[in-house]
Design an enzyme around this catalytic site. Structure first.
Site, short mmCIF file in Angstrom:
data_model
loop_
_atom_site.label_atom_id
_atom_site.label_comp_id
_atom_site.label_asym_id
_atom_site.label_seq_id
_atom_site.Cartn_x
_atom_site.Cartn_y
_atom_site.Cartn_z
N LYS A 159 30.25 38.21 51.39
CA LYS A 159 31.18 37.08 51.23
C LYS A 159 31.39 36.51 52.62
CE LYS A 159 35.63 36.00 49.07
NZ LYS A 159 35.26 34.82 48.29
C1 LIG Z 1 31.09 32.50 45.10
C2 LIG Z 1 32.05 33.40 44.39
N1 LIG Z 1 31.65 34.03 43.29
C3 LIG Z 1 32.47 34.86 42.61
C4 LIG Z 1 33.77 35.07 43.03
C5 LIG Z 1 34.66 35.98 42.26
O1 LIG Z 1 34.86 37.17 42.97
P1 LIG Z 1 36.20 38.00 42.83
O2 LIG Z 1 36.39 38.27 41.38
O3 LIG Z 1 35.94 39.24 43.59
O4 LIG Z 1 37.29 37.18 43.38
C6 LIG Z 1 34.22 34.42 44.19
C7 LIG Z 1 35.59 34.64 44.68
O5 LIG Z 1 35.76 35.30 45.66
C8 LIG Z 1 33.35 33.58 44.89
O6 LIG Z 1 33.75 32.94 45.99
#
Ligand SMILES: Cc1ncc(COP(=O)(O)O)c(C=O)c1O
Length: 318
Positions: A159
């Protein structure tokens, strides 16, 4: 969402006032997107404020840092403690949590290695991400003309701020086109995810979601929803999803820390199912919000109390 500009920010172990939480414009992160970050939530439960899956979020932060050869000055456990400390210091009862590990100020070549690794934790109040009615009525979305990054370009499991250049293109195209969100395909043309959320397709009572190999961020809400769906007895398939499967779904929904579980009402102006929140989406929302609001037992151990038993919690007006 406009910031109030108040409260404190945790910066490299020190709580500083929000207006003073600044970095130099020559910091590496500003020029080259050299940061990894998290987005988590603290919920107001019946038993007091509690963070949802804080350990999983911090593990992903540490994993993201490893992929980018960053060695934070703090361990996962220290970062978790720092989040709790910052929530207490700000006397928040429910908030969005944004830890970020970034390359700081030293030199401005592309090479990030000479730059220090700095860490900050910000908190702010963040309600329903896609609007007040979204959780109930659903949102209208489009398939983006932008694809997610191809494998071996930008690692989707990290991320990193850099990935959100792609996400911004998806989001801007959607907003300017009159949609709430965009769904990106992967570089092979299969469904990947939204600009900041994972996606589930329901057809004939079976849940489908793209696998890790479809350039997704492996979301913690996605993982939680899969667990809750199994608890409820639904079959789940992680497999490549052709775009047209979106149009013929009985139900579609986004999942993520920001969107929680948000139904999708139409894609490219094609109405999904009956155009209303479907029964499986509703059942999963009930299961999810039941746990995060403390109405149901935390049977998977997902909540970390900000004020563990015996600790003092601030009350209104305190
Ligand atoms: C690109 C992306 N995909 C999926 C998610 C969902 O991830 P999470 O459930 O860990 O927030 C996020 C959010 O952080 C994101 O930025």
């Amino acid at each position: 969402m406009a910031f109030t500009g108040t409260g404190t920010v945790w910066m490299n172990g020190v709580l500083v006032n929000w207006p003073d939480a600044k970095i130099h414009v020559a910091s590496h992160v500003i020029h080259y997107g050299s940061a990894v970050f998290e987005g988590a939530r603290c919920y107001e439960t019946r038993q007091g404020p509690a963070c949802f899956r804080l350990d999983a979020h911090m593990r992903r932060l540490v994993d993201s840092a490893r992929i980018y050869r960053m060695v934070p000055a703090y361990t996962q456990a220290q970062l978790q403690d720092a989040v709790i400390e910052t929530i207490r210091a700000n006397r928040m009862r429910a908030c969005y949590i944004r830890p970020i590990v970034y390359r700081g100020y030293a030199a401005l070549g592309v090479n990030p290695l000479p730059c220090p690794i700095d860490t900050a934790i910000l908190l702010w109040e963040w309600g329903t991400y896609l609007g007040p009615d979204a959780l109930e009525r659903g949102v209208d979305v489009m398939v983006s003309s932008w694809s997610r990054m191809a494998p071996d370009t930008f690692p989707s499991l990290a991320k990193t701020s850099a990935n959100y250049a792609n996400a911004q293109l998806i989001k801007m195209e959607a907003i300017l086109g009159g949609y709430a969100e965009g769904i990106a395909l992967d570089s092979y043309g299969f469904v990947s995810e939204g600009s900041g959320q994972n996606i589930f397709v329901v057809r004939d009572g079976i849940l489908y979601t793209p696998p890790m190999s479809a350039s997704i961020l492996p979301g913690i809400t996605r993982d939680s929803v899969m667990t809750l769906a199994r608890d409820l007895g639904y079959a789940i398939r992680e497999e490549m999803i052709p775009r047209e499967m979106l149009y013929i779904a009985d139900e579609l929904f986004f999942v993520g820390t920001a969107v929680e579980i948000t139904p999708i009402r139409s894609v490219d102006k094609i109405v999904i199912g009956q155009g209303t929140r479907g029964p499986i989406t509703t059942a999963l929302q009930d299961a999810f919000f039941g746990i995060v609001r403390g109405d149901q037992p935390d049977r998977h151990g997902w909540l970390t109390a900000v004020y563990p038993r015996g600790g003092a919690a601030p009350t209104e007006g305190d």
